[in-house]
Design a protein around this motif. Structure first.
Motif, PDB file in Angstrom:
ATOM      1  N   GLY A   8       2.548  15.281   3.324  1.00  0.00           N
ATOM      2  CA  GLY A   8       3.079  15.746   2.534  1.00  0.00           C
ATOM      3  C   GLY A   8       4.342  14.237   1.905  1.00  0.00           C
ATOM      4  N   ILE A   9       4.348  13.567   3.523  1.00  0.00           N
ATOM      5  CA  ILE A   9       4.964  12.453   3.494  1.00  0.00           C
ATOM      6  C   ILE A   9       5.045  10.903   2.503  1.00  0.00           C
ATOM      7  CG2 ILE A   9       6.061  10.251   5.474  1.00  0.00           C
ATOM      8  CD1 ILE A   9       5.552  12.930   7.315  1.00  0.00           C
ATOM      9  N   GLY A  10       5.202  10.686   2.403  1.00  0.00           N
ATOM     10  CA  GLY A  10       5.011   9.959   1.300  1.00  0.00           C
ATOM     11  C   GLY A  10       4.947   8.419   1.749  1.00  0.00           C
ATOM     12  N   TYR A  11       4.637   7.553   1.196  1.00  0.00           N
ATOM     13  CA  TYR A  11       4.391   5.397   2.251  1.00  0.00           C
ATOM     14  C   TYR A  11       4.479   4.723   1.620  1.00  0.00           C
ATOM     15  CZ  TYR A  11      -0.754   5.544   2.768  1.00  0.00           C
ATOM     16  OH  TYR A  11      -1.296   5.819   2.422  1.00  0.00           O
ATOM     17  N   ASP A  12       4.936   3.763   1.885  1.00  0.00           N
ATOM     18  CA  ASP A  12       5.146   2.395   1.047  1.00  0.00           C
ATOM     19  C   ASP A  12       4.818   1.545   1.679  1.00  0.00           C
ATOM     20  OD1 ASP A  12       5.072   0.244  -0.858  1.00  0.00           O
ATOM     21  OD2 ASP A  12       6.593   1.351  -2.515  1.00  0.00           O
ATOM     22  N   VAL A  13       3.970   0.536   1.921  1.00  0.00           N
ATOM     23  CA  VAL A  13       4.198  -0.299   3.570  1.00  0.00           C
ATOM     24  C   VAL A  13       3.908  -1.099   2.421  1.00  0.00           C
ATOM     25  CG1 VAL A  13       3.784  -1.181   4.995  1.00  0.00           C
ATOM     26  CG2 VAL A  13       3.552   1.128   5.230  1.00  0.00           C
ATOM     27  N   SER A  14       4.987  -3.042   2.588  1.00  0.00           N
ATOM     28  CA  SER A  14       4.279  -3.775   1.813  1.00  0.00           C
ATOM     29  C   SER A  14       5.382  -5.470   2.608  1.00  0.00           C
ATOM     30  CB  SER A  14       5.434  -3.557   0.452  1.00  0.00           C
ATOM     31  OG  SER A  14       6.717  -3.145   1.051  1.00  0.00           O
ATOM     32  N   ALA A  15       4.514  -6.091   2.149  1.00  0.00           N
ATOM     33  CA  ALA A  15       4.669  -7.356   3.041  1.00  0.00           C
ATOM     34  C   ALA A  15       5.340  -8.203   1.683  1.00  0.00           C
ATOM     35  CB  ALA A  15       3.826  -7.482   3.496  1.00  0.00           C
ATOM     36  N   SER A  16       6.304  -9.490   1.491  1.00  0.00           N
ATOM     37  CA  SER A  16       6.482 -10.358   0.718  1.00  0.00           C
ATOM     38  C   SER A  16       6.940 -11.514   1.099  1.00  0.00           C
ATOM     39  CB  SER A  16       7.592 -10.061  -0.272  1.00  0.00           C
ATOM     40  OG  SER A  16       8.493  -9.991   0.677  1.00  0.00           O
ATOM     41  N   ARG A  17       6.698 -12.826   0.267  1.00  0.00           N
ATOM     42  CA  ARG A  17       7.317 -13.906   0.375  1.00  0.00           C
ATOM     43  C   ARG A  17       7.931 -14.262  -1.138  1.00  0.00           C
ATOM     44  NH1 ARG A  17       7.117 -16.940   5.299  1.00  0.00           N
ATOM     45  NH2 ARG A  17       7.229 -20.095   4.424  1.00  0.00           N
ATOM     46  N   GLY A  18       8.790 -15.242  -0.586  1.00  0.00           N
ATOM     47  CA  GLY A  18       8.966 -15.877  -1.216  1.00  0.00           C
ATOM     48  C   GLY A  18       9.495 -17.071  -1.280  1.00  0.00           C
ATOM     49  N   GLN A  19       9.579 -18.235  -2.628  1.00  0.00           N
ATOM     50  CA  GLN A  19      10.622 -19.376  -2.002  1.00  0.00           C
ATOM     51  C   GLN A  19      11.621 -20.131  -3.483  1.00  0.00           C
ATOM     52  OE1 GLN A  19       8.202 -23.974  -1.105  1.00  0.00           O
ATOM     53  NE2 GLN A  19       9.322 -23.142   0.594  1.00  0.00           N
ATOM     54  N   ASN A  20      12.152 -20.727  -3.024  1.00  0.00           N
ATOM     55  CA  ASN A  20      12.835 -21.422  -4.184  1.00  0.00           C
ATOM     56  C   ASN A  20      12.968 -22.937  -4.204  1.00  0.00           C
ATOM     57  OD1 ASN A  20      15.385 -22.548  -6.195  1.00  0.00           O
ATOM     58  ND2 ASN A  20      14.625 -21.008  -7.212  1.00  0.00           N
ATOM     59  N   LYS A  21      12.885 -23.713  -4.443  1.00  0.00           N
ATOM     60  CA  LYS A  21      12.579 -25.222  -4.094  1.00  0.00           C
ATOM     61  C   LYS A  21      13.430 -26.420  -5.086  1.00  0.00           C
ATOM     62  CE  LYS A  21      10.148 -29.333  -2.147  1.00  0.00           C
ATOM     63  NZ  LYS A  21       9.263 -29.343  -1.541  1.00  0.00           N
ATOM     64  N   LEU A  73       0.564  -1.102  -0.526  1.00  0.00           N
ATOM     65  CA  LEU A  73      -0.011  -0.438  -0.529  1.00  0.00           C
ATOM     66  C   LEU A  73       0.774   0.692  -0.147  1.00  0.00           C
ATOM     67  CD1 LEU A  73      -2.998   0.474   0.010  1.00  0.00           C
ATOM     68  CD2 LEU A  73      -3.030   0.824   2.481  1.00  0.00           C
ATOM     69  N   ARG A  74       0.671   2.139  -1.129  1.00  0.00           N
ATOM     70  CA  ARG A  74       1.908   3.627  -0.601  1.00  0.00           C
ATOM     71  C   ARG A  74       0.335   4.433  -1.509  1.00  0.00           C
ATOM     72  NH1 ARG A  74       4.635   0.642  -6.150  1.00  0.00           N
ATOM     73  NH2 ARG A  74       3.159   0.628  -7.685  1.00  0.00           N
ATOM     74  N   GLY A  75       1.257   5.193  -0.752  1.00  0.00           N
ATOM     75  CA  GLY A  75       0.573   7.003  -0.627  1.00  0.00           C
ATOM     76  C   GLY A  75       0.846   8.431  -0.095  1.00  0.00           C
ATOM     77  N   GLU A  76       0.465   9.163   0.169  1.00  0.00           N
ATOM     78  CA  GLU A  76       0.650  10.422   0.321  1.00  0.00           C
ATOM     79  C   GLU A  76      -0.556  10.631   2.034  1.00  0.00           C
ATOM     80  OE1 GLU A  76       1.479  14.628  -0.643  1.00  0.00           O
ATOM     81  OE2 GLU A  76       0.920  13.511  -2.196  1.00  0.00           O
ATOM     82  N   LEU A  77       0.268  10.950   2.899  1.00  0.00           N
ATOM     83  CA  LEU A  77      -0.666  11.219   4.215  1.00  0.00           C
ATOM     84  C   LEU A  77      -0.836  12.673   3.344  1.00  0.00           C
ATOM     85  CD1 LEU A  77       2.050   9.695   6.854  1.00  0.00           C
ATOM     86  CD2 LEU A  77      -0.085   8.892   5.462  1.00  0.00           C
ATOM     87  N   ALA A  78      -1.241  13.507   4.958  1.00  0.00           N
ATOM     88  CA  ALA A  78      -2.330  14.948   4.617  1.00  0.00           C
ATOM     89  C   ALA A  78      -0.887  16.178   4.622  1.00  0.00           C
ATOM     90  CB  ALA A  78      -3.174  15.648   5.856  1.00  0.00           C
TER      91      ALA A  78
END
Length: 840
Positions: A393-406, A386-391
């Motif tokens: 003027g601070i921009g934010y980008d909050v993310s979560a990820s998961r990856g696997q190689n087998k 989720l990314r965007g801009e607060l009132a």
């Protein structure tokens, strides 16, 4: 527990602390039209920077530059267009044949950080135990799981960036940007074959975009590919002698050197985003890939393969009662040990064939055997943010990820010798799985200080890495009834993973960073980055970076960076146990890798791994002279305490017994072991040149070249051999380059690319007594396309048009390789291809 609690308290408080820090520096006097800058480009936190505006050298490669080639492996496609990127065929390299190690600026693959859409991508589960020296023991990412048709563009940051992105970014960063179109698409069908008529590649690929409501998109990419094997082999001298002596069961050639066979190479990627309102965007992307790889291994000679067909003993040749000569004797198993195991000791091979009690593997394999080895790979990842801009003027980008190689390994046409005639000939030795989970918070703010634009960023990251060793089938690691009769334990060539060595090894870390860029004047930009990370296994690191970009005038600008960096040892490198068969001293030997904290390793200098540390300096010029656009950059990377496999350490019988007790299958047959260690220092220097010039309205000339030189500046003779020094310093060509002319006419287009590969040195078969001084080579690529309509195009081309090969291998009779196995241009010769493309 107390230490973990402290780390988590710091982690939980980090977002609010960063937000307060950014807000505190923000001035209320900022102009109302100050822009929110999102973290979307590489090497900077400022949106909209171009490659020439950057303080660090960056290559920008468009998606078309990848698609407009004959090969289907993304590693090869990247090598063809980025001169500082090297990857070779890896014909017989254990698990490295499944995920080939690649080298950016002369450093191992796990010294390059890989991003997708700016987010860290997980590393592969495969460890390159046989990595041609430069990549020995490396565990890098698997970029071949990414379909080329999914790429909008690729950015290659040729600069140290650990202070910005964290561990692994010593040699640089590669960011794969996915296509984000909300409509239209492309379907491609391609077929390629070599001039020899083998190595066929067939591929079907598609990309299309769809709208996601009125304010979003979802973009799909898929690819299916098959690759046949090649053979650039000659008959081994020993196999030829067997045939000359009348053994009609020996294959010709007895051992295959060539690219592996790849089946069911399937790749999917999805990229999507939707605007929830004017200031907030939800995004997600991910992939799934799978393939099966099957390649060759070393020939097992029926007259001298110890532990299978023969054994070594010392005999008394002068009659004084003292053994004075080592001889090779047939290994005959006693299948009925109830009356002792010596009844077959003096039985000949031919006699054993007629006796029920006595057994020789020449009954199963009279001409010897050559195992086939490979693996079934699965790779997936998913990222939500989720990314965007607060009132304020601070921009934010909050993310979560998961990856696997087998990877699940397979080996067949081989045996577990201790099982005698009851051995299967096909095994599943087990596998590896690498799983990574990330959580990131990134904050940005544009403001002013004394009327000067200031761009600020701060962030927090939590990451967990898990490396899992999965058990093989019992036959691949069990000690059969012939164990005490000098037969080798485990599936021959790649022993299975038994219950004592399997398990999951994990580590987590947290990180905080800050990043500032100041427009000091209209022509001068300054930047700095700071990063602190704390790891659960070895502690914390702190790194920084300073940079500058000075536009002297409209013609020339200068840029420079200086940074410190690090690469953390992976959980696999700290805990892995493995036995593989390799060539040494002109014969096959079983070599083991054990954890550095294993008691046997500790006796030989092993200890808890620490991170590598680096210092990176670049300085360059950007020149716009008339129609010429030129960048010239010098770099120097000093790396201390590099993590690598130690030199081979000989084992006593007591140490072998200890390793067997530790559950390492096949340890009784080991001639030596290795372990990971912080072992040596290097200095890598180089120059990159990139230039473009328009030859006309529709014709362009581009040129790219790289010179790289690596020097080992500090090492221990006990653990780094002369061979390894040669591989590290001369195993890759010092000079790589290419020049391309492209033309786009009315309804057609074409390109011609001239490639140069400098000379290099190879210790053939990792044997210092088999040196190859290979000369430089030139190849030519060509492609032409004709548009039948606005939608349908037919494309034909050739890589290595004139079917050029590297220098012949002077030691081809030893193991049958016609050409050097590490040839940077490959050794398959010309690849001719045709493809059809439909756009809608």
């Amino acid at each position: 527990m107390k230490e973990n609690k402290k780390r988590w308290l710091a982690a939980c408080g980090a977002p609010s602390l960063l937000a307060m820090a950014v807000a505190a520096v923000s001035s209320p006097a900022v102009a109302e039209d100050a822009l929110l800058e999102e973290v979307i480009t590489i090497g900077t936190r400022v949106e909209g920077r171009s490659a020439t505006d950057s303080s660090a050298p960056i290559d920008i490669v468009t998606g078309d530059e990848f698609v407009n080639q004959g090969d289907g492996d993304l590693n090869n496609l990247l090598r063809n267009v980025v001169p500082s990127y090297n990857v070779n065929a890896k014909p017989i390299s254990d698990a490295a044949s499944i995920v080939r190690p690649a080298n950016l600026r002369g450093l191992p693959p796990d010294s390059t950080l890989v991003l997708v859409n700016g987010k860290r991508r997980h590393r592969a589960s495969v460890i390159a135990f046989l990595g041609s020296g430069v990549s020995d023991g490396a565990q890098g990412p698997d970029i071949s799981a990414i379909p080329a048709i999914a790429l909008k563009q690729v950015e290659v940051l040729r600069d140290g960036a650990a202070a910005q992105y964290g561990s692994d970014a010593i040699a640089g960063v590669i960011n794969f940007q996915l296509k984000d179109a909300a409509e239209g698409g492309t379907v491609e069908v391609k077929h390629a074959t070599t001039a020899e008529g083998d190595g066929d590649q067939s591929m079907v690929a598609a990309n299309f975009g769809l709208p996601l409501t009125d304010s979003g998109f979802v973009n799909f990419s898929m690819e299916y590919r098959e690759q046949d094997s090649t053979s650039r082999s000659t008959q081994r001298d020993d196999a030829a002698q067997l045939i000359a002596d009348g053994n009609t069961h020996v294959a010709n050639p007895a051992q295959i050197w060539g690219q592996p066979e790849v089946d069911d190479d399937t790749k999917f990627f999805i990229n999507s985003a939707i605007e929830l309102n004017d200031t907030v965007e939800l995004y997600a992307f991910g992939n799934y890939a799978s393939r099966s790889t099957d390649g060759g291994f070393y020939f097992r000679n029926p007259e001298n393969r110890d532990g299978v067909f023969t054994y070594k003993d010392e005999v008394d040749t002068n009659g004084d009662g003292v053994p004075d000569k080592e001889v090779v004797l047939p290994l005959i198993g006693d299948l009925d040990p109830s009356n002792g195991i010596d009844n077959c000791q003096n039985v000949s091979v031919s006699e054993a064939h007629d006796l029920d009690e006595c057994f020789s593997f020449t009954e199963m394999f009279p001409g010897g055997f050559t195992p086939r080895f490979g693996g079934d790979l699965e790779d997936y990842s998913m990222v939500f943010g989720l990314r965007g801009e607060l009132a304020n003027g601070i921009g934010y980008d909050v993310s979560a990820s998961r990856g696997q190689n087998k990877v699940d390994f397979h080996i067949y046409n081989t045996i577990n010798a201790t099982m005698g005639p009851n051995t299967p000939t096909s095994f599943s030795p087990g596998g590896y799985a690498q799983t990574e989970t990330n959580f990131n918070i990134d904050l940005t703010k544009a403001t002013e200080i004394s009327g000067k634009a200031l761009y600020m960023a701060g962030g927090f990251e939590w990451r967990e890495e898990e490396f899992e060793v999965n058990m093989g089938d019992e036959a691949s690691w069990t000690q059969g009834p012939l164990t005490e009769q000098e037969f080798l334990i485990g599936s021959n060539g790649f022993s299975g993973f038994g219950p004592e060595v399997i398990g999951t090894f994990d580590r987590d870390n947290i990180a905080l960073y800050t990043d500032f860029e100041l427009e000091a004047t209209d022509n001068l930009r300054l930047g700095t980055a700071l990063r602190w990370e704390d790891f659960s296994d070895f502690g914390s690191t702190f790194n920084y970076k300073v940079s500058g970009h000075w536009a002297i005038n409209d013609v020339i600008a200068l840029r420079s960076t200086y940074s410190t960096g690090f690469r953390a040892p992976t959980p696999a490198q700290s805990n892995i146990s493995n036995v593989t068969t390799a060539f040494a001293d002109s014969q096959l030997e079983n070599k083991g890798t054990i954890p550095p904290t294993n008691p046997v390793a500790v006796l030989k200098g092993g200890k808890q791994l620490q991170p590598e540390e680096s210092k990176n300096f670049t300085i360059g010029a950007i020149i716009a002279a008339g129609d010429w656009d030129i960048t010239l950059d010098y770099f120097q990377i000093s790396v201390s305490d590099r993590i690598t496999q130690s030199a081979d350490q000989e084992l006593s019988e007591a140490e072998k017994a200890q390793l067997v007790a530790d559950g390492i299958s096949g340890a009784d047959s080991l001639t030596s072991i290795r372990f990971y260690t912080n072992d040596f220092d290097t200095k890598t220097r180089g120059i990159d040149v990139v230039a473009t010039y328009p030859l006309g309205d529709a014709t362009d000339l581009s040129f790219a070249a790289n010179w790289t030189d690596t020097e080992v500046t500090k090492y221990r003779e006990e653990t780094i051999s002369d061979m390894r020094l040669g591989q590290l310093e001369d195993g890759l060509p010092n000079i790589r380059g290419n020049a391309t002319i492209s033309h786009a006419g009315e309804g057609w287009r074409g390109l011609v690319r001239l490639n140069y590969y400098g000379s290099y040195w190879e210790a053939h078969l990792d044997d210092y007594s088999l040196p190859i001084d290979a000369g430089d080579e030139w190849t030519v690529d060509i492609e032409g396309a004709y548009d039948f309509s606005d939608s349908l195009s037919l494309i034909a081309g050739a890589e290595n048009l004139f079917n050029n090969y590297p220098d012949k291998n002077p030691w081809s009779g030893v193991a049958g390789a016609e050409y050097p196995e590490t040839a940077p241009m490959g050794f398959n010769g010309a690849l001719y291809y045709v493809r059809a493309q439909y756009e809608f």
